[in-house]
Write a protein that holds these residues in place. Structure first.
Motif, PDB file in Angstrom:
ATOM      1  N   HIS A 128      12.744   9.330   5.331  1.00 47.26           N
ATOM      2  CA  HIS A 128      11.371   9.029   5.737  1.00 47.26           C
ATOM      3  C   HIS A 128      10.404  10.057   5.143  1.00 47.26           C
ATOM      4  O   HIS A 128      10.732  11.238   5.030  1.00 47.26           O
ATOM      5  N   HIS A 129       9.201   9.594   4.767  1.00 45.17           N
ATOM      6  CA  HIS A 129       8.075  10.458   4.416  1.00 45.17           C
ATOM      7  C   HIS A 129       8.355  11.329   3.191  1.00 45.17           C
ATOM      8  O   HIS A 129       7.908  12.473   3.108  1.00 45.17           O
ATOM      9  N   CYS A 130       9.093  10.785   2.237  1.00 47.75           N
ATOM     10  CA  CYS A 130       9.353  11.480   0.978  1.00 47.75           C
ATOM     11  C   CYS A 130       8.237  11.200  -0.029  1.00 47.75           C
ATOM     12  O   CYS A 130       7.535  10.199   0.076  1.00 47.75           O
ATOM     13  N   ILE A 131       8.102  12.093  -1.015  1.00 41.77           N
ATOM     14  CA  ILE A 131       7.147  11.934  -2.108  1.00 41.77           C
ATOM     15  C   ILE A 131       7.926  11.920  -3.415  1.00 41.77           C
ATOM     16  O   ILE A 131       8.554  12.922  -3.774  1.00 41.77           O
ATOM     17  N   LEU A 132       7.899  10.789  -4.105  1.00 42.38           N
ATOM     18  CA  LEU A 132       8.576  10.643  -5.387  1.00 42.38           C
ATOM     19  C   LEU A 132       7.502  10.398  -6.441  1.00 42.38           C
ATOM     20  O   LEU A 132       6.899   9.322  -6.495  1.00 42.38           O
ATOM     21  N   ASN A 133       7.263  11.404  -7.257  1.00 42.58           N
ATOM     22  CA  ASN A 133       6.181  11.325  -8.231  1.00 42.58           C
ATOM     23  C   ASN A 133       6.591  10.549  -9.484  1.00 42.58           C
ATOM     24  O   ASN A 133       7.754  10.184  -9.664  1.00 42.58           O
TER      25      ASN A 133
END
Length: 211
Positions: A128-133
């Motif tokens: 949950h709530h990950c950032i994958l650029n």
């Protein structure tokens, strides 16, 4: 998605989050940010309405709108997620760019930011709530815990486990089967060939511990 979205945060990943929702023809109702100097300004014609703790705006979430938390700082990101959970009884939605590839049997949690050209392979698990650029690759059977951040162009190879709160910079390569510990940090451009412990910071090729 039938409901428009309110984006909590108006800096950092907020503008690309708007682009993601635009790419999926999802209407963004507005932004909420704690920085009062931004209130009344616009990001690509969408207004920064007010503060994320303002009940006048919060009461819309869950009834008339969805919510997405676009904040890079994990501590404040957690705070806003908990705010939505407790005061509105909702989970933030995922922001997934239309050009991302997600395997049909990958598993995604709530509130993730998945930017353009991200690839998520077969049987991969994203918390949950990950950032994958942009352009990150999460290969098959890799596992990301909650609140993990992955930089642009980073390659997480097969069966890697990245534990909660870890930060992995841009252009990193992590070889298959390793574990990256809770709240670990990996500097940009590193090549990681051995597991990284909780709270450790590593950098370089091959990556070594920064004291």
């Amino acid at each position: 998605m039938d409901k428009p979205v309110i984006i909590l945060g108006a800096k950092g990943i907020a503008h690309p989050a708007l682009e993601i929702f635009n790419s999926n023809q999802v209407i963004v109702y507005g932004f909420l940010d704690e920085d009062e100097s931004l209130h009344g300004t616009e990001i690509n014609t969408v207004s920064v309405l007010g503060h994320p703790e303002d009940d006048g705006f919060l009461k819309l979430i869950g009834k008339k709108t969805e919510a997405f938390v676009a904040v890079d700082d994990n501590k404040y990101r957690r705070f806003l997620v908990e705010l939505l959970n407790e005061r509105r009884k909702v989970q933030p939605i995922n922001a997934i760019h239309e050009s991302a590839y997600i395997s049909t049997d990958a598993h995604l949690g709530h509130g993730n930011f998945i930017n353009a050209q991200v690839t998520i392979g077969a049987a991969a698990e994203i918390g949950h709530h990950c950032i994958l650029n942009t352009g990150a690759i999460i290969d098959h059977k890799a596992k990301l815990g909650d609140f993990v951040q992955i930089g642009a162009g980073t390659i997480i190879n097969s069966e890697v486990t990245v534990e909660e709160g870890a930060f992995i910079g841009s252009g990193v390569t992590i070889v298959s089967g390793l574990t990256i510990g809770k709240n670990a940090r990996i500097g940009a451009g590193s090549v990681v060939i051995s597991s990284v412990g909780d709270n450790e910071t590593v950098f370089g090729n091959p990556a070594s511990k920064v004291k």
